[in-house]
Scaffold this motif. Sequence first.
Motif, short mmCIF file in Angstrom:
data_model
loop_
_atom_site.label_atom_id
_atom_site.label_comp_id
_atom_site.label_asym_id
_atom_site.label_seq_id
_atom_site.Cartn_x
_atom_site.Cartn_y
_atom_site.Cartn_z
N ILE A 114 0.84 -1.00 -0.11
CA ILE A 114 0.08 -0.03 -0.21
C ILE A 114 1.15 1.22 0.07
O ILE A 114 1.81 1.39 0.99
N PRO A 115 0.84 2.11 -0.96
CA PRO A 115 1.91 3.18 -1.17
C PRO A 115 1.72 4.21 0.03
O PRO A 115 0.54 4.37 0.50
N ASP A 116 2.88 4.57 0.51
CA ASP A 116 2.75 5.69 1.55
C ASP A 116 1.92 5.23 2.81
O ASP A 116 1.38 6.10 3.59
N ARG A 117 1.94 3.88 3.17
CA ARG A 117 1.04 3.48 4.41
C ARG A 117 1.95 3.96 5.52
O ARG A 117 3.05 3.81 5.65
N VAL A 118 0.88 4.45 6.40
CA VAL A 118 1.39 4.69 7.84
C VAL A 118 0.67 3.77 8.68
O VAL A 118 -0.56 3.62 8.99
N SER A 119 1.49 3.19 9.79
CA SER A 119 0.87 2.21 10.69
C SER A 119 0.04 2.93 11.75
O SER A 119 0.45 4.02 12.17
N THR A 156 -8.80 6.05 10.04
CA THR A 156 -8.11 4.81 9.74
C THR A 156 -8.64 3.63 8.99
O THR A 156 -9.87 3.46 9.27
N LEU A 157 -7.82 2.96 8.41
CA LEU A 157 -8.28 2.06 7.30
C LEU A 157 -7.91 0.51 7.57
O LEU A 157 -6.98 0.57 8.36
N TYR A 208 -3.62 8.26 0.53
CA TYR A 208 -2.76 9.37 0.52
C TYR A 208 -3.35 10.50 -0.28
O TYR A 208 -2.83 11.75 0.16
N LEU A 209 -4.32 10.29 -1.20
CA LEU A 209 -4.73 11.39 -1.87
C LEU A 209 -5.63 12.33 -0.82
O LEU A 209 -5.92 13.43 -1.23
N LEU A 210 -6.02 11.65 -0.03
CA LEU A 210 -7.02 12.40 1.11
C LEU A 210 -6.04 13.48 1.98
O LEU A 210 -6.61 14.56 2.29
N ARG A 211 -4.72 13.24 2.04
CA ARG A 211 -4.00 14.09 2.56
C ARG A 211 -3.79 15.21 1.63
O ARG A 211 -3.67 16.26 2.26
N LYS A 212 -3.88 14.96 0.35
CA LYS A 212 -3.47 16.34 -0.65
C LYS A 212 -4.76 17.07 -0.66
O LYS A 212 -4.69 18.49 -0.89
N LYS A 213 -5.95 16.50 -0.93
CA LYS A 213 -7.19 17.10 -0.82
C LYS A 213 -7.69 17.91 0.38
O LYS A 213 -8.32 18.85 0.17
N PHE A 214 -7.60 17.06 1.32
CA PHE A 214 -8.17 17.51 2.60
C PHE A 214 -7.47 17.53 3.78
O PHE A 214 -7.79 18.27 4.94
N ASN A 215 -6.13 17.54 3.49
CA ASN A 215 -5.15 17.72 4.79
C ASN A 215 -5.41 16.73 5.70
O ASN A 215 -5.32 16.80 7.05
N MET A 216 -6.11 15.52 5.49
CA MET A 216 -6.15 14.57 6.38
C MET A 216 -5.13 13.60 6.69
O MET A 216 -4.45 13.01 5.70
N ALA A 217 -4.85 13.19 7.81
CA ALA A 217 -4.12 12.20 8.00
C ALA A 217 -4.52 10.69 7.89
O ALA A 217 -6.03 10.48 8.32
N THR A 218 -3.70 9.87 7.44
CA THR A 218 -4.37 8.39 7.31
C THR A 218 -3.61 7.51 7.75
O THR A 218 -2.33 7.47 7.80
N TYR A 219 -4.27 6.28 8.47
CA TYR A 219 -3.48 5.34 9.21
C TYR A 219 -4.12 3.99 8.91
O TYR A 219 -5.31 4.01 8.40
N HIS A 220 -3.42 3.20 8.83
CA HIS A 220 -3.62 1.67 8.54
C HIS A 220 -3.50 0.61 9.94
O HIS A 220 -2.45 0.84 10.39
N ALA A 221 -4.63 -0.07 9.99
CA ALA A 221 -4.62 -1.22 11.01
C ALA A 221 -3.57 -2.22 10.64
O ALA A 221 -3.23 -2.49 9.54
N HIS A 222 -3.04 -2.98 11.67
CA HIS A 222 -2.27 -4.18 11.39
C HIS A 222 -3.07 -5.08 10.67
O HIS A 222 -4.18 -5.39 10.88
N PRO A 223 -2.54 -6.02 9.83
CA PRO A 223 -3.20 -7.27 9.16
C PRO A 223 -3.82 -7.89 10.33
O PRO A 223 -3.19 -8.28 11.16
N TYR A 224 -4.89 -8.29 9.78
CA TYR A 224 -5.68 -9.55 10.44
C TYR A 224 -6.18 -8.81 11.93
O TYR A 224 -6.04 -9.63 12.99
N SER A 225 -6.39 -7.68 12.16
CA SER A 225 -6.61 -6.88 13.34
C SER A 225 -7.75 -6.01 13.08
O SER A 225 -7.57 -4.90 13.43
N SER A 226 -8.74 -6.66 12.85
CA SER A 226 -10.15 -5.67 12.79
C SER A 226 -10.38 -5.07 14.25
O SER A 226 -11.11 -4.12 14.21
N HIS A 227 -10.18 -5.60 15.40
CA HIS A 227 -10.30 -5.09 16.61
C HIS A 227 -9.68 -3.62 16.69
O HIS A 227 -10.17 -2.67 17.57
#
Length: 344
Positions: A170-175, A251-252, A262-281
């Motif tokens: 996932i490009p530019d992924r932030v944990s 958080t996705l 990452y386009l949300l950062r450019k358009k809305f200046n929003m930070a985006t984060y990704h959960a760990h794999p298999y960690s829906s909790h």
Amino acid sequence: MGMKKHKKFTAHERELLANWLASGVNKSECARRLNRPRRSVLREINTNGSWLEDHHGKKIFVYIAITAQAKAERRQQGSAHNKHPLKNQDIYQYVLKKLRKGWSPEQIVGRLKKDHPNDPHWHVCHETIYQWVYQQPRDKNTGLHWYEYLRRKQTKRKKQKGRKVHSSHIPDRVSISQRPEEVNDRSEFGHWEGDSIEGKRTSKEGLHTEVERLSRKIKAVKVTNLTSEEALKAQETIFGQIPSFARKSTTLDNGKETHLHYLLRKKFNMATYHAHPYSSHERGTNENSNLWIRYYFPKGTDFSTITNQELQAVINEINNRPRKIHGFKTANEVYYQLLKKIQV
């Protein structure tokens, strides 16, 4: 010594009373020894005493402890059996109405206490409602089993199978590990959790959902395909309608539809984060909200047959349900209070 307040006779008290009466102690003295009003002792003797025949065939009235205890227990069981299963008719009618609207027993009980805080007539335990639900036959109005009105629509919990985690980069992924503490502890408004809901296998259409972490308000948009392009369009629709202070981050999960995050950062200046794999909790707020949506649109739903108006009616109904976490205010009430508070 003052008399005790009225309470039921115990087995031990009945044994004492029977022994005293048999030894010739009068009823007033028995009452004094038991520290009970004389009328209570008389009522106990008259209610739980028995008529017997002596060896001459003559009927005599006696008080025998074991017989008195058995009679009292039978009467108590009969009284419990005749009680209204949901305490009273008012609660019964309210519960039926709200169950049919998809409210959970906890939401029903919490709202009753909020609307009638000082009136025990309206207070009932949510476990009482659950017991009633699982003991009842079908709803005569709809033909549904009453447990089918509960969110999961099942008598036994089943482990849910989610979509597979996309293994590609996932490009530019932030944990999520790098997410600030004010997001983690829900002390700041405007942080969201996002996900997609898959529809019928033979149809590509689905939903994209976002939930604000502090208020638990849900927003949802139909997508024609579960792709990153469609997910981005849905996010632009959702976040483009709210002020910037109410859209600070999302958080996705790690699905393929999150690749353009990452386009949300450019358009809305929003930070985006990704959960760990298999960690829906780690996105529990969104997972829980999607379960509520699944109540209306079960797995296998063909979303091409669902209009946007129908979808928004469902989302509005969920957002207007009382939430235990909010002291039984609704998600909408909390969300708009926070908007108004920050705007002032």
